[in-house]
Design a protein around this motif. Sequence first.
Motif, PDB file in Angstrom:
ATOM      1  N   UNK A  13       0.824  -1.215   0.000  1.00 16.55           N
ATOM      2  CA  UNK A  13       0.000   0.000   0.000  1.00 16.55           C
ATOM      3  C   UNK A  13       0.856   1.263   0.000  1.00 16.55           C
ATOM      4  N   UNK A  14       2.154   1.098   0.300  1.00 13.76           N
ATOM      5  CA  UNK A  14       3.088   2.226   0.269  1.00 13.76           C
ATOM      6  C   UNK A  14       4.075   2.112  -0.889  1.00 13.76           C
ATOM      7  N   UNK A  15       3.798   1.214  -1.832  1.00  8.48           N
ATOM      8  CA  UNK A  15       4.638   1.105  -3.020  1.00  8.48           C
ATOM      9  C   UNK A  15       5.811   0.154  -2.901  1.00  8.48           C
ATOM     10  N   UNK A  16       5.934  -0.550  -1.770  1.00 10.84           N
ATOM     11  CA  UNK A  16       7.027  -1.498  -1.588  1.00 10.84           C
ATOM     12  C   UNK A  16       6.592  -2.891  -2.036  1.00 10.84           C
ATOM     13  N   UNK A  17       7.545  -3.703  -2.439  1.00 12.26           N
ATOM     14  CA  UNK A  17       7.236  -5.066  -2.871  1.00 12.26           C
ATOM     15  C   UNK A  17       6.955  -5.953  -1.669  1.00 12.26           C
TER      16      UNK A  17
END
Length: 217
Positions: free
Chosen positions: A123-127
């Motif tokens: 949800x924060x763009x991390x994998x």
Amino acid sequence: MMGRTIVIDPGRCIGCQACVSACRECDSHRGKSMIHLDYLDQGGSVASSPTVCMHCEDPVAPCAQVCPAEAILVTPDGVVHDADKSRCIGCGNCVNACPMGVPKIDLAAKLQFKCNLCYDRTSYGLAPMCATVCPTGSIFYGTLEELRTERPGVEVASTFDFDGSIISTGVAMVVPKGRPVDEPLPGGAGEHARVTGSPQPAGHLEPSADNVLGEPL
């Protein structure tokens, strides 16, 4: 399919279990791994493949549809979350409804756990944790365009045929070269080998050992 999602490439999996170990570090289920690492032909081959929640889109989340406590949330971005522990009653309906065999029941806690796409990260763009540690790229996280830039000519599928029932998912799988991409991948019991590599007889409704966490009370 979701814009950024997991793509599983079974042909790259070496069975190292790095994804299994990394999954245990996810804050939402620390100490428990939500990945099934399936050995596709035990005793005959070393072939393996990771199975994560496929985040079913059509029909939407069979696990959530059968939950009597409405504990499984599907967010607008298509992520099917694990059960809200304040609502889950550990009934096991979700285990029986999931065609991929993904949810797990902790018998001691009487709660369901499953992959939620590491939502605290994605949800924060991390994998997701699993994708960050996979040494061969068998678990890829990104857009289809990013995948094809990295792996020219790759084709993926996100529809599965379970004995005539077609399911579309938010997570995709790389298909073997030469296989028509417009045909659903086989899944289910009977003549079809399950995409998880864990065959079960038709009509089987009991959670398998792979779907149970802890010991019976």
